[in-house]
Design a protein around this motif. Structure first.
Motif, PDB file in Angstrom:
ATOM      1  N   LEU A  10       0.839  -1.194   0.000  1.00 37.70           N
ATOM      2  CA  LEU A  10       0.000   0.000   0.000  1.00 37.70           C
ATOM      3  C   LEU A  10       0.874   1.243   0.000  1.00 37.70           C
ATOM      4  CD1 LEU A  10      -2.926   1.169   0.276  1.00 37.70           C
ATOM      5  CD2 LEU A  10      -2.556   1.125   2.753  1.00 37.70           C
ATOM      6  N   LEU A  11       0.494   2.222  -0.829  1.00 40.49           N
ATOM      7  CA  LEU A  11       1.199   3.495  -0.925  1.00 40.49           C
ATOM      8  C   LEU A  11       0.188   4.625  -0.851  1.00 40.49           C
ATOM      9  CD1 LEU A  11       3.103   2.026  -3.847  1.00 40.49           C
ATOM     10  CD2 LEU A  11       4.420   3.136  -2.036  1.00 40.49           C
ATOM     11  N   GLY A  12       0.562   5.713  -0.179  1.00 37.64           N
ATOM     12  CA  GLY A  12      -0.350   6.830  -0.048  1.00 37.64           C
ATOM     13  C   GLY A  12      -1.205   6.711   1.194  1.00 37.64           C
ATOM     14  N   PHE A  13      -2.493   7.026   1.058  1.00 41.81           N
ATOM     15  CA  PHE A  13      -3.375   7.043   2.220  1.00 41.81           C
ATOM     16  C   PHE A  13      -3.395   5.683   2.925  1.00 41.81           C
ATOM     17  CE2 PHE A  13      -7.636   6.339   4.082  1.00 41.81           C
ATOM     18  CZ  PHE A  13      -7.568   7.297   5.079  1.00 41.81           C
ATOM     19  N   GLY A  14      -3.190   5.718   4.231  1.00 44.13           N
ATOM     20  CA  GLY A  14      -3.240   4.510   5.044  1.00 44.13           C
ATOM     21  C   GLY A  14      -1.913   3.809   5.223  1.00 44.13           C
ATOM     22  N   ALA A  15      -0.921   4.144   4.389  1.00 43.11           N
ATOM     23  CA  ALA A  15       0.339   3.405   4.440  1.00 43.11           C
ATOM     24  C   ALA A  15       1.154   3.709   5.685  1.00 43.11           C
ATOM     25  CB  ALA A  15       1.169   3.704   3.196  1.00 43.11           C
ATOM     26  N   THR A  16       0.959   4.887   6.277  1.00 38.75           N
ATOM     27  CA  THR A  16       1.760   5.269   7.442  1.00 38.75           C
ATOM     28  C   THR A  16       1.048   5.016   8.764  1.00 38.75           C
ATOM     29  OG1 THR A  16       0.976   7.555   7.261  1.00 38.75           O
ATOM     30  CG2 THR A  16       3.040   7.012   6.153  1.00 38.75           C
ATOM     31  N   VAL A  57      -2.423   4.150  -3.866  1.00 37.92           N
ATOM     32  CA  VAL A  57      -2.032   3.134  -4.851  1.00 37.92           C
ATOM     33  C   VAL A  57      -1.810   1.839  -4.085  1.00 37.92           C
ATOM     34  CG1 VAL A  57      -0.274   2.387  -6.505  1.00 37.92           C
ATOM     35  CG2 VAL A  57      -0.953   4.802  -6.420  1.00 37.92           C
ATOM     36  N   ALA A  58      -2.493   0.776  -4.492  1.00 36.72           N
ATOM     37  CA  ALA A  58      -2.314  -0.533  -3.858  1.00 36.72           C
ATOM     38  C   ALA A  58      -1.852  -1.527  -4.908  1.00 36.72           C
ATOM     39  CB  ALA A  58      -3.614  -1.006  -3.212  1.00 36.72           C
ATOM     40  N   VAL A  59      -0.850  -2.322  -4.540  1.00 35.99           N
ATOM     41  CA  VAL A  59      -0.347  -3.405  -5.386  1.00 35.99           C
ATOM     42  C   VAL A  59      -0.724  -4.694  -4.666  1.00 35.99           C
ATOM     43  CG1 VAL A  59       1.690  -4.409  -6.480  1.00 35.99           C
ATOM     44  CG2 VAL A  59       1.538  -1.923  -6.159  1.00 35.99           C
ATOM     45  N   GLY A  97       0.082 -15.311 -11.154  1.00 35.99           N
ATOM     46  CA  GLY A  97       1.238 -14.718 -11.808  1.00 35.99           C
ATOM     47  C   GLY A  97       1.119 -13.229 -12.049  1.00 35.99           C
ATOM     48  N   GLU A  98       0.121 -12.581 -11.447  1.00 34.56           N
ATOM     49  CA  GLU A  98      -0.091 -11.150 -11.649  1.00 34.56           C
ATOM     50  C   GLU A  98      -0.481 -10.483 -10.335  1.00 34.56           C
ATOM     51  OE1 GLU A  98      -1.641 -10.612 -16.160  1.00 34.56           O
ATOM     52  OE2 GLU A  98      -3.127 -11.390 -14.759  1.00 34.56           O
ATOM     53  N   VAL A  99      -0.303  -9.166 -10.287  1.00 35.56           N
ATOM     54  CA  VAL A  99      -0.836  -8.360  -9.191  1.00 35.56           C
ATOM     55  C   VAL A  99      -1.980  -7.509  -9.720  1.00 35.56           C
ATOM     56  CG1 VAL A  99       1.235  -8.260  -7.772  1.00 35.56           C
ATOM     57  CG2 VAL A  99       0.908  -6.557  -9.592  1.00 35.56           C
ATOM     58  N   ASP A 100      -2.877  -7.156  -8.833  1.00 28.46           N
ATOM     59  CA  ASP A 100      -3.940  -6.211  -9.150  1.00 28.46           C
ATOM     60  C   ASP A 100      -3.502  -4.828  -8.672  1.00 28.46           C
ATOM     61  OD1 ASP A 100      -5.210  -8.657  -9.668  1.00 28.46           O
ATOM     62  OD2 ASP A 100      -7.171  -7.814  -9.174  1.00 28.46           O
ATOM     63  N   LEU A 101      -3.543  -3.863  -9.574  1.00 28.03           N
ATOM     64  CA  LEU A 101      -3.236  -2.480  -9.242  1.00 28.03           C
ATOM     65  C   LEU A 101      -4.536  -1.737  -8.999  1.00 28.03           C
ATOM     66  CD1 LEU A 101      -1.226  -0.019  -9.150  1.00 28.03           C
ATOM     67  CD2 LEU A 101      -1.694   0.240 -11.599  1.00 28.03           C
ATOM     68  N   ILE A 102      -4.629  -1.081  -7.845  1.00 28.71           N
ATOM     69  CA  ILE A 102      -5.821  -0.302  -7.495  1.00 28.71           C
ATOM     70  C   ILE A 102      -5.359   1.129  -7.207  1.00 28.71           C
ATOM     71  CG2 ILE A 102      -7.715   0.012  -5.850  1.00 28.71           C
ATOM     72  CD1 ILE A 102      -6.121  -3.373  -6.252  1.00 28.71           C
ATOM     73  N   VAL A 103      -5.953   2.087  -7.896  1.00 26.43           N
ATOM     74  CA  VAL A 103      -5.601   3.486  -7.727  1.00 26.43           C
ATOM     75  C   VAL A 103      -6.884   4.269  -7.453  1.00 26.43           C
ATOM     76  CG1 VAL A 103      -4.538   5.526  -8.765  1.00 26.43           C
ATOM     77  CG2 VAL A 103      -3.687   3.235  -9.353  1.00 26.43           C
ATOM     78  N   VAL A 104      -6.871   5.058  -6.379  1.00 28.33           N
ATOM     79  CA  VAL A 104      -7.958   5.993  -6.127  1.00 28.33           C
ATOM     80  C   VAL A 104      -7.476   7.371  -6.561  1.00 28.33           C
ATOM     81  CG1 VAL A 104      -9.498   7.020  -4.431  1.00 28.33           C
ATOM     82  CG2 VAL A 104      -8.834   4.617  -4.208  1.00 28.33           C
ATOM     83  N   PRO A 105      -7.974   7.883  -7.711  1.00 30.03           N
ATOM     84  CA  PRO A 105      -7.491   9.160  -8.239  1.00 30.03           C
ATOM     85  C   PRO A 105      -8.127  10.335  -7.509  1.00 30.03           C
ATOM     86  CG  PRO A 105      -9.209   8.315  -9.646  1.00 30.03           C
ATOM     87  CD  PRO A 105      -9.004   7.275  -8.567  1.00 30.03           C
ATOM     88  N   ARG A 106      -7.632  11.522  -7.825  1.00 30.81           N
ATOM     89  CA  ARG A 106      -8.250  12.733  -7.263  1.00 30.81           C
ATOM     90  C   ARG A 106      -9.702  12.795  -7.720  1.00 30.81           C
ATOM     91  NH1 ARG A 106      -5.477  18.523  -6.708  1.00 30.81           N
ATOM     92  NH2 ARG A 106      -7.136  19.544  -5.557  1.00 30.81           N
TER      93      ARG A 106
END
Length: 296
Positions: free
Chosen positions: A139-145, A193-195, A216-225
């Motif tokens: 997880l990157l961005g909101f919630g990661a810290t 951004v979640a991987v 064999g893949e990751v799902d990319l989830i992005v919450v845009p502005r």
């Protein structure tokens, strides 16, 4: 030599050593219990298991312990089968694997032949440093810290994640990110951004409902502005596991993705913060063996 059980006594379930010893005696007799106090001790114990042979190795703790062990096993990933006794706050990897959250039921799985091969995500960095790995969600961005102390985890359980996230909302703001997924480039402002290798994070929130640990893949989830009303709608959909690809939530799937992220963003890998600026996520197919039921 008995089966080694690595135990994180600070795990969110708050299980005592004596209680775990009782569970092992009843469900996995002959196991050797090791209490862990630091990541270095995890590395030492895993190295001892590798030297001794082909495992198995049992982890009594949460997703963070699994992630530490995955990094300690690299590059000997597939040699050692891993069992999980889910004692963390979220236990999201165990959910994705179909491992019972009841400790005794999880232990009863271990002597059996049921096994799953699971992908691992390798993280490459901007700085010259060795890659690191996670198994469930980055997880990157909101919630990661968000940081949850042991007392809060034990008092609130899974609700601790929700309460901590609500406390972060007042600092919510979008940042510029650039992503490359295959031939597609995305350049936008985003909150999150979640991987996702597995489906769940934060104690059962289905961040990537269609994600599979062995595809064999990751799902990319992005919450845009988004405008406030659409951001609330997107957040509500994610909390219910009902998000769909569209304007409010961007969803992609790939075996590899490159990222250019704000320097202030921290990667939260399987519930643990990892310092540094990631540049690329790479899937290592079928890299780990878990004692777990076959997928339904």
């Amino acid at each position: 030599m008995g089966i080694p059980v690595l135990f994180n006594p600070a795990a969110g379930a708050g299980l005592s050593r004596e209680a775990l010893e009782g569970l092992l005696k009843a469900n996995l007799p002959g196991a050797n219990l090791y209490l862990l106090s630091s990541p270095d001790e995890v590395n030492e114990r895993v190295a001892a298991v590798i030297r001794a042979g082909d495992g198995p190795l049992v982890l009594a703790g949460g997703d963070g312990l699994v992630s530490l062990v995955a990094n300690a096993l690299a590059p000997d990933f597939p040699r050692i089968p891993i069992g999980i006794v889910p004692l963390g706050t979220g236990n999201d990897l165990a959910r994705s694997l179909g491992i019972p959250l009841d400790s005794a039921a999880a232990l009863r799985l271990l002597p059996g032949p049921a096994e799953r091969r699971v992908d691992v995500v390798r993280v490459h960095w901007a700085a010259a440093r060795p890659p690191e790995h996670f198994v469930n969600v980055g997880l990157l961005g909101f919630g990661a810290t968000i940081e949850l102390g042991p007392r809060l985890k034990r008092r609130l359980g899974r609700r601790a994640y929700t309460m901590a996230a609500l406390g972060e909302v007042r600092r919510l703001k979008p940042h510029r990110v650039a992503l490359r997924v295959g031939e597609e480039a995305l350049d936008l402002e985003a909150y999150l951004v979640a991987v996702a290798n597995g489906a769940f994070m934060g104690g059962g929130v289905a961040i990537a409902p269609a994600a599979r640990l062995d595809d064999g893949e990751v799902d990319l989830i992005v919450v845009p502005r988004l405008p406030p009303h659409r951001l609330v709608r997107a957040a509500a959909a994610i909390l219910r596991g009902r998000q769909r690809a569209g304007r409010d939530v961007i969803m992609r799937r790939s075996s590899e993705l490159s990222v250019h992220l704000p320097a202030s963003w921290v990667l939260n890998a399987d519930g643990e913060q990892v310092e540094g600026n990631p540049t690329r996520f790479e899937v290592l197919p079928a890299a780990l063996r878990f004692r777990a039921p076959a997928p339904g």
